[in-house]
Design an enzyme around this catalytic site. Structure first.
Site, PDB file in Angstrom:
ATOM      1  N   THR A 294       0.847  -1.198   0.000  1.00 45.55           N
ATOM      2  CA  THR A 294       0.000   0.000   0.000  1.00 45.55           C
ATOM      3  C   THR A 294       0.877   1.241   0.000  1.00 45.55           C
ATOM      4  O   THR A 294       1.959   1.250   0.583  1.00 45.55           O
ATOM      5  CB  THR A 294      -0.960   0.013   1.213  1.00 45.55           C
ATOM      6  OG1 THR A 294      -1.849  -1.080   1.081  1.00 45.55           O
ATOM      7  CG2 THR A 294      -1.754   1.276   1.327  1.00 45.55           C
TER       8      THR A 294
ATOM      9  N   ARG B  40     -12.646  -8.814  -2.632  1.00 48.06           N
ATOM     10  CA  ARG B  40     -12.304  -8.383  -1.271  1.00 48.06           C
ATOM     11  C   ARG B  40     -11.880  -6.913  -1.307  1.00 48.06           C
ATOM     12  O   ARG B  40     -11.088  -6.496  -2.140  1.00 48.06           O
ATOM     13  CB  ARG B  40     -11.174  -9.255  -0.732  1.00 48.06           C
ATOM     14  CG  ARG B  40     -10.680  -8.882   0.669  1.00 48.06           C
ATOM     15  CD  ARG B  40      -9.443  -8.028   0.616  1.00 48.06           C
ATOM     16  NE  ARG B  40      -8.933  -7.687   1.944  1.00 48.06           N
ATOM     17  CZ  ARG B  40      -8.015  -6.753   2.163  1.00 48.06           C
ATOM     18  NH1 ARG B  40      -7.500  -6.082   1.144  1.00 48.06           N
ATOM     19  NH2 ARG B  40      -7.605  -6.482   3.377  1.00 48.06           N
TER      20      ARG B  40
ATOM     21  N   GLY C 199     -10.325  -3.874   1.184  1.00 52.54           N
ATOM     22  CA  GLY C 199      -9.718  -3.613   2.493  1.00 52.54           C
ATOM     23  C   GLY C 199     -10.057  -2.226   2.998  1.00 52.54           C
ATOM     24  O   GLY C 199     -11.057  -1.612   2.599  1.00 52.54           O
ATOM     25  N   ASP C 200      -9.206  -1.714   3.853  1.00 57.33           N
ATOM     26  CA  ASP C 200      -9.466  -0.411   4.493  1.00 57.33           C
ATOM     27  C   ASP C 200      -9.153   0.778   3.587  1.00 57.33           C
ATOM     28  O   ASP C 200      -9.659   1.879   3.810  1.00 57.33           O
ATOM     29  CB  ASP C 200      -8.613  -0.286   5.764  1.00 57.33           C
ATOM     30  CG  ASP C 200      -7.119  -0.389   5.447  1.00 57.33           C
ATOM     31  OD1 ASP C 200      -6.727  -1.305   4.692  1.00 57.33           O
ATOM     32  OD2 ASP C 200      -6.345   0.439   5.949  1.00 57.33           O
TER      33      ASP C 200
ATOM     34  N   GLY D  81      -1.736  -1.699   6.409  1.00 60.39           N
ATOM     35  CA  GLY D  81      -1.663  -2.801   7.360  1.00 60.39           C
ATOM     36  C   GLY D  81      -2.798  -3.778   7.145  1.00 60.39           C
ATOM     37  O   GLY D  81      -3.390  -3.821   6.062  1.00 60.39           O
TER      38      GLY D  81
ATOM     39  N   GLY E  57      -5.960  -4.838   6.645  1.00 63.39           N
ATOM     40  CA  GLY E  57      -7.102  -4.003   6.301  1.00 63.39           C
ATOM     41  C   GLY E  57      -8.370  -4.303   7.075  1.00 63.39           C
ATOM     42  O   GLY E  57      -9.115  -3.391   7.439  1.00 63.39           O
TER      43      GLY E  57
HETATM   44  N1  ASP Z   1      -4.380  -2.187   4.061  1.00 64.02           N
HETATM   45  C1  ASP Z   1      -4.277  -2.841   2.778  1.00 64.02           C
HETATM   46  C2  ASP Z   1      -5.469  -3.709   2.556  1.00 64.02           C
HETATM   47  O1  ASP Z   1      -5.933  -4.313   3.480  1.00 64.02           O
HETATM   48  C3  ASP Z   1      -3.055  -3.670   2.638  1.00 64.02           C
HETATM   49  C4  ASP Z   1      -1.803  -3.039   3.138  1.00 64.02           C
HETATM   50  O2  ASP Z   1      -1.768  -1.926   3.603  1.00 64.02           O
HETATM   51  O3  ASP Z   1      -0.792  -3.706   3.045  1.00 64.02           O
HETATM   52  O4  ASP Z   1      -5.915  -3.839   1.439  1.00 64.02           O
END
Ligand code: ASP
Length: 307
Positions: free
Chosen positions: A177, A205, A207-208, A229, A231
């Site tokens: 990310t 899917r 994520g955050d 991180g 997510g």
């Molecule tokens: N936060 C991101 C996600 O969950 C992945 C990452 O930050 O590594 O998609």
């Protein structure tokens, strides 16, 4: 329990602030010297692209798009070209942007736009919506973003990585990310985040990263935040908004707020990650409970990379 690390940089004399990140995770020992210097070069170039905008009197929103766009084009980082692959070996990109006056735009499950952050900006500026999944080609073109063949995003390195993960030789990528937070000389704060998600993720899917309040948040006079991180935990803990709320309503400093959020929302879920922040007075903060975090910011007139 993972250790929570913070690094606070006081406001610079330049009158603007910018911090970029390239993900949080792994252990520094896992990075070869060659890869470390490649990451440093990519982070420095992205920071430079945003800094050029701000030092010429440009806006925080342009600076964030320039910095994040540079990282999306760099195949080393998990965003745009070189993104993590789904279980099926495809790329599904997510991005979001928020301006400190309360506007926001986001896209999810993008597979043709070269720069998802710029499409997210277009959603914010030119549509009545905040979050669009699978934006169509016409919208990408209206955003002025190049349409690519989906193969453009899939690198050989990520293909081999997915093969190793599927053969149980490597743990799925749980870090990556990219993001940027800027405060321009007019005091406007903007945060943006862009990702390929987690390797081996199921199709669809999300994520955050494109979830406002989870992976990205900005409010003028208080703080702008971009996260990376695990997510799912960052969504469940509304991490970016939680840090803002501790500052705005709990009167905590940015470092106290970020550490408290990591302790309450990430450590308790056994989750790791990191965030970057710029405050209303232009201070920059890095905070992570992962072993390492990739970032670049200015300190005492120099560009510092944090690897
Ligand atoms: N936060 C991101 C996600 O969950 C992945 C990452 O930050 O590594 O998609």
């Amino acid at each position: 329990m993972p250790m929570i690390r913070t690094h606070l940089v006081p406001p610079s004399a330049a009158g603007w602030s910018l911090v970029v990140h390239g993900g949080a995770g792994g252990r520094i020992a896992e990075l070869s010297a060659q890869r470390t210097s490649a990451f440093r070069a990519g982070l420095t170039a992205a920071h430079g692209a945003g800094a050029d905008v701000l030092s010429a009197g440009g806006s925080a929103v342009d600076a964030v798009c320039a910095a994040v766009g540079a990282l999306e084009d760099d195949p080393l980082f998990n965003a745009g070209r070189g993104a993590a692959l789904t279980l099926q070996g495809t790329v599904e990109l997510d991005a979001s942007i928020m301006t400190g006056d309360g506007r926001a735009g986001a896209v999810a499950v993008v597979d043709r736009a070269r720069s998802p952050i710029r499409v997210a900006r277009h959603v914010m500026e030119a549509t009545p919506h905040v979050l669009l999944a699978s934006p169509d080609d016409a919208l990408v073109e209206a955003a002025g973003v190049e349409l690519m063949d989906p193969d453009y995003f899939v690198t050989e390195a990520r293909r081999r990585q997915l093969e190793r993960i599927l053969a149980d030789e490597e743990a799925p990528l749980t870090h990556g990310t990219v993001g940027a937070v800027a405060r321009d000389s007019a005091g406007r704060i903007v945060a943006g985040t862009s990702t390929g998600g987690i390797s081996k993720q199921l199709r669809g899917r999300i994520g955050d990263t494109p979830i406002i309040g989870a992976g990205t948040w900005a409010r003028d006079g208080v703080v702008g935040i971009s996260c990376t991180g695990d997510g799912e935990a960052f969504i469940q803990g509304a991490v970016a908004h939680d840090v803002f709320a501790r500052m705005a309503y709990g009167r905590q400093s940015v470092a106290e707020a970020a550490s408290s959020t990591f302790a309450a929302e990430c450590d308790t879920r056994g989750s790791t990650g990191g965030l970057i922040a710029v405050t209303g007075d232009g201070s920059v903060l890095l905070c992570h409970n992962s072993a390492m975090m990739l970032a670049a910011f200015s300190q005492d007139g120099e560009t510092v990379t944090w690897v």
